[in-house]
Design a protein around this motif. Sequence first.
Motif, PDB file in Angstrom:
ATOM      1  N   LEU A 178      64.648  20.079  21.689  1.00 20.61           N
ATOM      2  CA  LEU A 178      63.201  19.961  21.524  1.00 20.61           C
ATOM      3  C   LEU A 178      62.538  19.235  22.698  1.00 20.61           C
ATOM      4  CD1 LEU A 178      63.234  18.946  17.767  1.00 20.61           C
ATOM      5  CD2 LEU A 178      62.750  21.206  18.727  1.00 20.61           C
ATOM      6  N   HIS A 179      63.329  18.873  23.693  1.00 24.88           N
ATOM      7  CA  HIS A 179      62.852  18.130  24.869  1.00 24.88           C
ATOM      8  C   HIS A 179      61.864  18.979  25.663  1.00 24.88           C
ATOM      9  CE1 HIS A 179      63.030  15.300  28.167  1.00 24.88           C
ATOM     10  NE2 HIS A 179      63.382  16.259  28.985  1.00 24.88           N
ATOM     11  N   LYS A 180      60.732  18.395  25.989  1.00 32.94           N
ATOM     12  CA  LYS A 180      59.660  19.128  26.675  1.00 32.94           C
ATOM     13  C   LYS A 180      59.709  18.984  28.187  1.00 32.94           C
ATOM     14  CE  LYS A 180      57.761  20.029  22.680  1.00 32.94           C
ATOM     15  NZ  LYS A 180      58.408  21.024  21.918  1.00 32.94           N
ATOM     16  N   GLY A 181      60.559  18.107  28.691  1.00 26.19           N
ATOM     17  CA  GLY A 181      60.599  17.832  30.127  1.00 26.19           C
ATOM     18  C   GLY A 181      61.590  18.694  30.874  1.00 26.19           C
ATOM     19  N   LYS A 182      61.978  18.208  32.026  1.00 24.43           N
ATOM     20  CA  LYS A 182      62.898  18.936  32.882  1.00 24.43           C
ATOM     21  C   LYS A 182      64.098  18.055  33.213  1.00 24.43           C
ATOM     22  CE  LYS A 182      59.371  21.798  34.847  1.00 24.43           C
ATOM     23  NZ  LYS A 182      59.462  23.085  35.404  1.00 24.43           N
ATOM     24  N   LEU A 183      64.909  17.808  32.222  1.00 30.26           N
ATOM     25  CA  LEU A 183      66.117  17.030  32.436  1.00 30.26           C
ATOM     26  C   LEU A 183      67.042  17.816  33.348  1.00 30.26           C
ATOM     27  CD1 LEU A 183      67.505  14.386  31.478  1.00 30.26           C
ATOM     28  CD2 LEU A 183      68.691  15.770  29.810  1.00 30.26           C
ATOM     29  N   THR A 184      67.463  17.198  34.446  1.00 33.59           N
ATOM     30  CA  THR A 184      68.323  17.892  35.396  1.00 33.59           C
ATOM     31  C   THR A 184      69.747  17.353  35.401  1.00 33.59           C
ATOM     32  OG1 THR A 184      67.639  16.420  37.188  1.00 33.59           O
ATOM     33  CG2 THR A 184      66.427  18.491  36.930  1.00 33.59           C
ATOM     34  N   LEU A 185      69.957  16.153  34.845  1.00 34.16           N
ATOM     35  CA  LEU A 185      71.283  15.570  34.875  1.00 34.16           C
ATOM     36  C   LEU A 185      71.557  14.815  33.591  1.00 34.16           C
ATOM     37  CD1 LEU A 185      73.119  14.051  37.758  1.00 34.16           C
ATOM     38  CD2 LEU A 185      72.879  12.658  35.731  1.00 34.16           C
ATOM     39  N   LEU A 186      72.685  15.096  32.999  1.00 31.80           N
ATOM     40  CA  LEU A 186      73.137  14.382  31.803  1.00 31.80           C
ATOM     41  C   LEU A 186      74.565  13.926  32.040  1.00 31.80           C
ATOM     42  CD1 LEU A 186      72.819  13.511  28.832  1.00 31.80           C
ATOM     43  CD2 LEU A 186      73.655  15.782  28.195  1.00 31.80           C
ATOM     44  N   ASP A 187      74.779  12.621  32.046  1.00 32.40           N
ATOM     45  CA  ASP A 187      76.116  12.063  32.243  1.00 32.40           C
ATOM     46  C   ASP A 187      76.587  11.472  30.925  1.00 32.40           C
ATOM     47  OD1 ASP A 187      78.406  10.690  32.856  1.00 32.40           O
ATOM     48  OD2 ASP A 187      77.538   9.527  34.486  1.00 32.40           O
ATOM     49  N   ILE A 188      77.520  12.140  30.282  1.00 28.74           N
ATOM     50  CA  ILE A 188      78.075  11.624  29.027  1.00 28.74           C
ATOM     51  C   ILE A 188      79.601  11.474  29.113  1.00 28.74           C
ATOM     52  CG2 ILE A 188      76.201  12.448  27.551  1.00 28.74           C
ATOM     53  CD1 ILE A 188      78.228  14.664  26.697  1.00 28.74           C
ATOM     54  N   GLY A 189      80.080  11.217  30.305  1.00 28.41           N
ATOM     55  CA  GLY A 189      81.514  11.014  30.489  1.00 28.41           C
ATOM     56  C   GLY A 189      82.000   9.768  29.769  1.00 28.41           C
ATOM     57  N   ASN A 190      83.270   9.774  29.398  1.00 26.51           N
ATOM     58  CA  ASN A 190      83.923   8.628  28.766  1.00 26.51           C
ATOM     59  C   ASN A 190      83.194   8.197  27.486  1.00 26.51           C
ATOM     60  OD1 ASN A 190      85.909   6.694  28.535  1.00 26.51           O
ATOM     61  ND2 ASN A 190      84.803   5.206  29.772  1.00 26.51           N
ATOM     62  N   ASN A 191      82.958   9.158  26.594  1.00 27.72           N
ATOM     63  CA  ASN A 191      82.237   8.884  25.363  1.00 27.72           C
ATOM     64  C   ASN A 191      82.987   9.304  24.109  1.00 27.72           C
ATOM     65  OD1 ASN A 191      79.507   7.670  25.394  1.00 27.72           O
ATOM     66  ND2 ASN A 191      79.279   9.073  27.094  1.00 27.72           N
ATOM     67  N   LEU A 192      84.285   9.394  24.185  1.00 33.00           N
ATOM     68  CA  LEU A 192      85.115   9.734  23.023  1.00 33.00           C
ATOM     69  C   LEU A 192      84.735  11.087  22.419  1.00 33.00           C
ATOM     70  CD1 LEU A 192      85.118   6.208  21.322  1.00 33.00           C
ATOM     71  CD2 LEU A 192      86.809   7.132  22.910  1.00 33.00           C
ATOM     72  N   THR A 193      84.433  12.044  23.276  1.00 31.20           N
ATOM     73  CA  THR A 193      84.098  13.380  22.800  1.00 31.20           C
ATOM     74  C   THR A 193      85.327  14.274  22.802  1.00 31.20           C
ATOM     75  OG1 THR A 193      83.466  14.033  25.032  1.00 31.20           O
ATOM     76  CG2 THR A 193      81.709  13.278  23.593  1.00 31.20           C
TER      77      THR A 193
END
Length: 87
Positions: free
Chosen positions: A46-61
């Motif tokens: 639902l994000h209305k912006g322009k997210l270009t980078l998401l860093d979710i490393g090392n998150n127990l996924t």
Amino acid sequence: GNYGGALGANALAKGLEGNKSLRELHLHGNSIGDEGVNALMSGLALHKGKLTLLDIGNNLTSAKGAFMLVDVSKRQSLLWLIEPLDR
């Protein structure tokens, strides 16, 4: 990381929904797990912006969390994923 866990990711997801200015989100090492990834992906959908980078490393996924990331990245072409799976 801040160790926000899934609860912190849920709160962040709510803030992402209407945000139009966020370009990068660095959440490396916050132990959000698959539940937190799911919450973030709901907010990003639902994000209305322009997210270009998401860093979710090392998150127990797990692979389940990675599949959620791939699904959202297909719809948001500017979303970059960095280290979605823990090693």
